[in-house]
Motif scaffolding. Structure first.
Motif, PDB file in Angstrom:
ATOM      1  N   GLY A   1      -4.896   0.429  -7.328  1.00 51.64           N
ATOM      2  CA  GLY A   1      -5.693   1.638  -7.124  1.00 51.64           C
ATOM      3  C   GLY A   1      -6.873   1.455  -6.184  1.00 51.64           C
ATOM      4  O   GLY A   1      -7.562   2.415  -5.862  1.00 51.64           O
ATOM      5  N   ALA A   2      -7.098   0.236  -5.730  1.00 53.04           N
ATOM      6  CA  ALA A   2      -8.214  -0.022  -4.823  1.00 53.04           C
ATOM      7  C   ALA A   2      -7.877   0.496  -3.421  1.00 53.04           C
ATOM      8  O   ALA A   2      -6.724   0.448  -2.996  1.00 53.04           O
ATOM      9  CB  ALA A   2      -8.506  -1.517  -4.763  1.00 53.04           C
ATOM     10  N   PRO A   3      -8.881   0.986  -2.693  1.00 57.47           N
ATOM     11  CA  PRO A   3      -8.626   1.464  -1.331  1.00 57.47           C
ATOM     12  C   PRO A   3      -8.180   0.333  -0.417  1.00 57.47           C
ATOM     13  O   PRO A   3      -8.537  -0.833  -0.621  1.00 57.47           O
ATOM     14  CB  PRO A   3      -9.979   2.018  -0.883  1.00 57.47           C
ATOM     15  CG  PRO A   3     -10.958   1.703  -1.935  1.00 57.47           C
ATOM     16  CD  PRO A   3     -10.265   1.113  -3.107  1.00 57.47           C
ATOM     17  N   ALA A   4      -7.393   0.705   0.583  1.00 53.21           N
ATOM     18  CA  ALA A   4      -6.896  -0.269   1.560  1.00 53.21           C
ATOM     19  C   ALA A   4      -6.926   0.356   2.948  1.00 53.21           C
ATOM     20  O   ALA A   4      -6.899   1.580   3.091  1.00 53.21           O
ATOM     21  CB  ALA A   4      -5.467  -0.678   1.200  1.00 53.21           C
TER      22      ALA A   4
ATOM     23  N   ARG B 186      -8.571   6.219   6.981  1.00 52.96           N
ATOM     24  CA  ARG B 186      -8.142   7.583   6.635  1.00 52.96           C
ATOM     25  C   ARG B 186      -7.425   8.257   7.778  1.00 52.96           C
ATOM     26  O   ARG B 186      -7.635   7.943   8.943  1.00 52.96           O
ATOM     27  CB  ARG B 186      -9.298   8.411   6.117  1.00 52.96           C
ATOM     28  CG  ARG B 186     -10.241   8.952   7.119  1.00 52.96           C
ATOM     29  CD  ARG B 186     -11.314   9.830   6.468  1.00 52.96           C
ATOM     30  NE  ARG B 186     -11.798   9.301   5.225  1.00 52.96           N
ATOM     31  CZ  ARG B 186     -12.999   8.792   5.018  1.00 52.96           C
ATOM     32  NH1 ARG B 186     -13.882   8.773   5.985  1.00 52.96           N
ATOM     33  NH2 ARG B 186     -13.332   8.322   3.863  1.00 52.96           N
TER      34      ARG B 186
ATOM     35  N   ARG C 207      -6.454  12.252  -0.577  1.00 44.65           N
ATOM     36  CA  ARG C 207      -7.845  12.092  -1.037  1.00 44.65           C
ATOM     37  C   ARG C 207      -8.544  13.444  -1.147  1.00 44.65           C
ATOM     38  O   ARG C 207      -9.369  13.669  -2.012  1.00 44.65           O
ATOM     39  CB  ARG C 207      -8.580  11.182  -0.040  1.00 44.65           C
ATOM     40  CG  ARG C 207     -10.080  11.092  -0.203  1.00 44.65           C
ATOM     41  CD  ARG C 207     -10.456  10.335  -1.458  1.00 44.65           C
ATOM     42  NE  ARG C 207     -11.862  10.076  -1.504  1.00 44.65           N
ATOM     43  CZ  ARG C 207     -12.764  10.918  -2.061  1.00 44.65           C
ATOM     44  NH1 ARG C 207     -12.382  12.058  -2.570  1.00 44.65           N
ATOM     45  NH2 ARG C 207     -14.026  10.592  -2.089  1.00 44.65           N
TER      46      ARG C 207
ATOM     47  N   VAL D 106       0.834  -1.202   0.000  1.00 46.96           N
ATOM     48  CA  VAL D 106       0.000   0.000   0.000  1.00 46.96           C
ATOM     49  C   VAL D 106       0.873   1.257   0.000  1.00 46.96           C
ATOM     50  O   VAL D 106       2.029   1.229   0.423  1.00 46.96           O
ATOM     51  CB  VAL D 106      -0.958   0.046   1.216  1.00 46.96           C
ATOM     52  CG1 VAL D 106      -1.932  -1.108   1.183  1.00 46.96           C
ATOM     53  CG2 VAL D 106      -0.214   0.089   2.530  1.00 46.96           C
TER      54      VAL D 106
ATOM     55  N   CYS E 140      -4.884   5.107   2.063  1.00 46.38           N
ATOM     56  CA  CYS E 140      -3.973   4.144   1.444  1.00 46.38           C
ATOM     57  C   CYS E 140      -4.679   3.468   0.275  1.00 46.38           C
ATOM     58  O   CYS E 140      -5.892   3.241   0.318  1.00 46.38           O
ATOM     59  CB  CYS E 140      -3.544   3.070   2.441  1.00 46.38           C
ATOM     60  SG  CYS E 140      -2.303   3.615   3.604  1.00 46.38           S
ATOM     61  N   ILE E 141      -3.891   3.174  -0.740  1.00 50.01           N
ATOM     62  CA  ILE E 141      -4.390   2.391  -1.868  1.00 50.01           C
ATOM     63  C   ILE E 141      -3.394   1.276  -2.175  1.00 50.01           C
ATOM     64  O   ILE E 141      -2.217   1.371  -1.850  1.00 50.01           O
ATOM     65  CB  ILE E 141      -4.653   3.232  -3.134  1.00 50.01           C
ATOM     66  CG1 ILE E 141      -3.366   3.899  -3.633  1.00 50.01           C
ATOM     67  CG2 ILE E 141      -5.744   4.267  -2.890  1.00 50.01           C
ATOM     68  CD1 ILE E 141      -3.496   4.540  -5.014  1.00 50.01           C
ATOM     69  N   ARG E 142      -3.915   0.222  -2.814  1.00 50.17           N
ATOM     70  CA  ARG E 142      -3.068  -0.871  -3.287  1.00 50.17           C
ATOM     71  C   ARG E 142      -2.545  -0.531  -4.676  1.00 50.17           C
ATOM     72  O   ARG E 142      -2.963   0.444  -5.290  1.00 50.17           O
ATOM     73  CB  ARG E 142      -3.870  -2.170  -3.317  1.00 50.17           C
ATOM     74  CG  ARG E 142      -4.283  -2.641  -1.917  1.00 50.17           C
ATOM     75  CD  ARG E 142      -4.865  -4.047  -1.957  1.00 50.17           C
ATOM     76  NE  ARG E 142      -6.123  -4.090  -2.693  1.00 50.17           N
ATOM     77  CZ  ARG E 142      -7.329  -4.042  -2.153  1.00 50.17           C
ATOM     78  NH1 ARG E 142      -7.444  -3.928  -0.850  1.00 50.17           N
ATOM     79  NH2 ARG E 142      -8.413  -4.100  -2.886  1.00 50.17           N
TER      80      ARG E 142
END
Length: 129
Positions: free
Chosen positions: A115-118, A87, A58, A53, A110-112
């Motif tokens: 691009g997916a949220p983590a 967040r 955002r 991540v 955080c994103i992976r």
């Protein structure tokens, strides 16, 4: 916890009017956040490689209050306002001495790699509290 990060205004930071170009305040606060994360003992490269991540901004809400000028010595002050599982919300100010020049509220997530949220890694949440 308050983190402070000094910044010097260089000629390249200014616009035709001799004041700091508005977008450079975002650079200043980004540098301060990166330095803050480093002082927490978080290696962002290791976080990317180990946890898969990365931090991304955002949302930013900014207020430009007074101009900074060439050769000003500034201080970026960062405080954590809220931390959740996904967040991190920070308040950031840019000061010249006692004068508040700029303030922002920044939401970081955080994103992976796809691009997916983590979720924020637990070890980071623990260090922030």
């Amino acid at each position: 916890m308050v983190h402070e990060f000094p910044v010097r205004v260089y000629y390249e930071d200014t616009d035709m009017g001799g004041i700091v170009y508005y977008a450079n305040y975002l650079r200043y606060i980004e540098r301060a956040r990166s330095d803050w994360v480093r002082t927490l003992g978080v290696d962002q490269n290791a976080m990317r490689e180990g946890d898969g991540v990365v931090f991304v901004v955002r949302r930013v809400e900014a207020d430009y209050l007074k101009p900074a000028k060439f050769d000003d010595a500034l201080l970026v002050r960062t405080v954590v306002k809220a931390v959740t599982g996904v967040r991190l919300i920070m308040g950031q100010e840019v000061l010249r001495g006692a004068d508040l020049l700029f303030r922002a509220e920044v939401t970081v997530v955080c994103i992976r790699a796809d691009g997916a949220p983590a979720r924020l890694p637990a070890n980071i949440r623990r260090r922030i509290h």
